[in-house]
Scaffold this motif. Structure first.
Motif, PDB file in Angstrom:
ATOM      1  N   GLY A 117       0.809  -1.209   0.000  1.00 36.76           N
ATOM      2  CA  GLY A 117       0.000   0.000   0.000  1.00 36.76           C
ATOM      3  C   GLY A 117       0.844   1.261   0.000  1.00 36.76           C
ATOM      4  O   GLY A 117       0.586   2.208  -0.749  1.00 36.76           O
ATOM      5  N   LEU A 118       1.867   1.274   0.828  1.00 38.59           N
ATOM      6  CA  LEU A 118       2.749   2.448   0.889  1.00 38.59           C
ATOM      7  C   LEU A 118       3.536   2.599  -0.406  1.00 38.59           C
ATOM      8  O   LEU A 118       3.712   3.714  -0.913  1.00 38.59           O
ATOM      9  CB  LEU A 118       3.690   2.323   2.085  1.00 38.59           C
ATOM     10  CG  LEU A 118       3.010   2.396   3.459  1.00 38.59           C
ATOM     11  CD1 LEU A 118       3.993   2.035   4.555  1.00 38.59           C
ATOM     12  CD2 LEU A 118       2.421   3.778   3.703  1.00 38.59           C
ATOM     13  N   ARG A 119       3.990   1.503  -0.957  1.00 30.30           N
ATOM     14  CA  ARG A 119       4.742   1.574  -2.209  1.00 30.30           C
ATOM     15  C   ARG A 119       3.864   1.999  -3.382  1.00 30.30           C
ATOM     16  O   ARG A 119       4.351   2.606  -4.339  1.00 30.30           O
ATOM     17  CB  ARG A 119       5.389   0.226  -2.509  1.00 30.30           C
ATOM     18  CG  ARG A 119       6.613  -0.056  -1.645  1.00 30.30           C
ATOM     19  CD  ARG A 119       7.256  -1.374  -1.992  1.00 30.30           C
ATOM     20  NE  ARG A 119       8.509  -1.560  -1.260  1.00 30.30           N
ATOM     21  CZ  ARG A 119       9.183  -2.700  -1.209  1.00 30.30           C
ATOM     22  NH1 ARG A 119       8.722  -3.764  -1.853  1.00 30.30           N
ATOM     23  NH2 ARG A 119      10.311  -2.774  -0.526  1.00 30.30           N
ATOM     24  N   ALA A 120       2.584   1.695  -3.308  1.00 29.00           N
ATOM     25  CA  ALA A 120       1.670   2.073  -4.387  1.00 29.00           C
ATOM     26  C   ALA A 120       1.277   3.540  -4.332  1.00 29.00           C
ATOM     27  O   ALA A 120       0.621   4.029  -5.248  1.00 29.00           O
ATOM     28  CB  ALA A 120       0.419   1.201  -4.340  1.00 29.00           C
ATOM     29  N   GLY A 121       1.677   4.240  -3.245  1.00 29.83           N
ATOM     30  CA  GLY A 121       1.436   5.672  -3.199  1.00 29.83           C
ATOM     31  C   GLY A 121       0.563   6.172  -2.072  1.00 29.83           C
ATOM     32  O   GLY A 121       0.250   7.363  -2.020  1.00 29.83           O
ATOM     33  N   ALA A 122       0.147   5.299  -1.144  1.00 35.09           N
ATOM     34  CA  ALA A 122      -0.638   5.767  -0.003  1.00 35.09           C
ATOM     35  C   ALA A 122       0.217   6.669   0.878  1.00 35.09           C
ATOM     36  O   ALA A 122       1.406   6.399   1.095  1.00 35.09           O
ATOM     37  CB  ALA A 122      -1.152   4.579   0.813  1.00 35.09           C
ATOM     38  N   ASP A 123      -0.384   7.719   1.401  1.00 36.02           N
ATOM     39  CA  ASP A 123       0.333   8.617   2.302  1.00 36.02           C
ATOM     40  C   ASP A 123       0.360   8.084   3.722  1.00 36.02           C
ATOM     41  O   ASP A 123       1.223   8.459   4.517  1.00 36.02           O
ATOM     42  CB  ASP A 123      -0.318  10.005   2.282  1.00 36.02           C
ATOM     43  CG  ASP A 123      -0.133  10.701   0.938  1.00 36.02           C
ATOM     44  OD1 ASP A 123       0.995  11.123   0.653  1.00 36.02           O
ATOM     45  OD2 ASP A 123      -1.103  10.797   0.171  1.00 36.02           O
ATOM     46  N   ASP A 124      -0.582   7.224   4.059  1.00 36.11           N
ATOM     47  CA  ASP A 124      -0.611   6.598   5.371  1.00 36.11           C
ATOM     48  C   ASP A 124      -1.450   5.337   5.253  1.00 36.11           C
ATOM     49  O   ASP A 124      -2.178   5.138   4.264  1.00 36.11           O
ATOM     50  CB  ASP A 124      -1.182   7.545   6.420  1.00 36.11           C
ATOM     51  CG  ASP A 124      -0.710   7.214   7.836  1.00 36.11           C
ATOM     52  OD1 ASP A 124      -0.166   6.109   8.041  1.00 36.11           O
ATOM     53  OD2 ASP A 124      -0.888   8.062   8.724  1.00 36.11           O
TER      54      ASP A 124
END
Length: 233
Positions: free
Chosen positions: A87-94
């Motif tokens: 999720g973080l690698r896909a662009g989520a900020d948190d």
């Protein structure tokens, strides 16, 4: 702020929508990925559940990131480390795991908004005011244009990956603690035990193909490296 709430559970959507409305935000709630993509251009903020009926949430996250740059927090029951990293690698900020305290989620929303409203490369700080690009090895980091080039070719980083690299590049001779980086980039020193910072550092190293670009200072934090191909210490 206009929030796009992507949540297929009616009870959860009602609770989140009410909490956001009480804080003065307007909310559009959708329960399907297709509707989220349709309304993405309207969003000033996105809360995204990953368990949707018509498309995997991580794939939707990737598609949303291609359409808009609005701050985005994943709110999901998926708690495996692999899911959080993806999720973080896909662009989520948190990334917030259910169940959660509403007050904590609202605080995280405020923190994400603060740091995305003033992305690091645009701040009036050393190296971030439109001066010469920072160069290390064959890597060029242009803090004014928010671009990164390796051997002359531009490398696309997520917003958070870029912010971490830009923060280190603005003061290339300094070692920065995890707490300092989390406070400046994430706006939350209490994320010290989180994998967020490590995931984004790994993303920078992998995408640039320069593991030495960010040097690990064990037990303390990180420093801009020499941009070499070898593994950072």
């Amino acid at each position: 702020m206009h929030a796009l709430l992507v949540e297929d559970d009616d009870r959860m959507a009602h609770a989140l929508g009410t909490a956001l409305a009480q804080r003065g935000h307007s909310v559009r709630r959708v329960g399907r990925a297709s509707d989220a993509l349709q309304h993405a251009h309207e969003a000033e903020f996105v809360l995204l559940d990953l368990g949707l009926p018509d498309l995997d949430g991580l794939e939707l996250l990737r598609r949303l990131r291609a359409l808009c740059s609005a701050p985005l927090i994943v709110v999901t029951a998926r708690c495996e480390e692999r899911d959080i990293v993806q999720g973080l690698r896909a662009g989520a900020d948190d990334y917030v795991v259910k169940p959660f305290r509403t007050a904590e989620l609202m605080a995280r929303i405020d923190a994400v908004r603060r740091r995305t409203d003033t992305p690091f490369g645009s701040r009036d700080t050393d190296g971030g005011d439109g001066g010469e690009p920072v160069r290390t090895g064959d890597v060029e980091i242009d803090l004014a244009a928010r671009t990164v080039r390796v051997a002359g070719a531009e490398v696309r980083l997520t917003r958070r990956e870029y912010d971490v690299l830009a923060f280190l590049a603005a003061r290339p001779g300094e070692v920065h603690s995890r707490e300092e980086i989390l406070d400046r980039i994430w706006g939350d020193v209490f994320l010290t035990a989180s994998r967020s910072l490590d995931v984004h550092v790994a993303g920078v190293r992998a995408k640039t193909g320069r593991p030495g670009l960010i040097r690990t200072v064990r037990g303390f934090g990180y420093q801009l490296g020499d941009g070499g191909r070898g593994d950072g210490p």
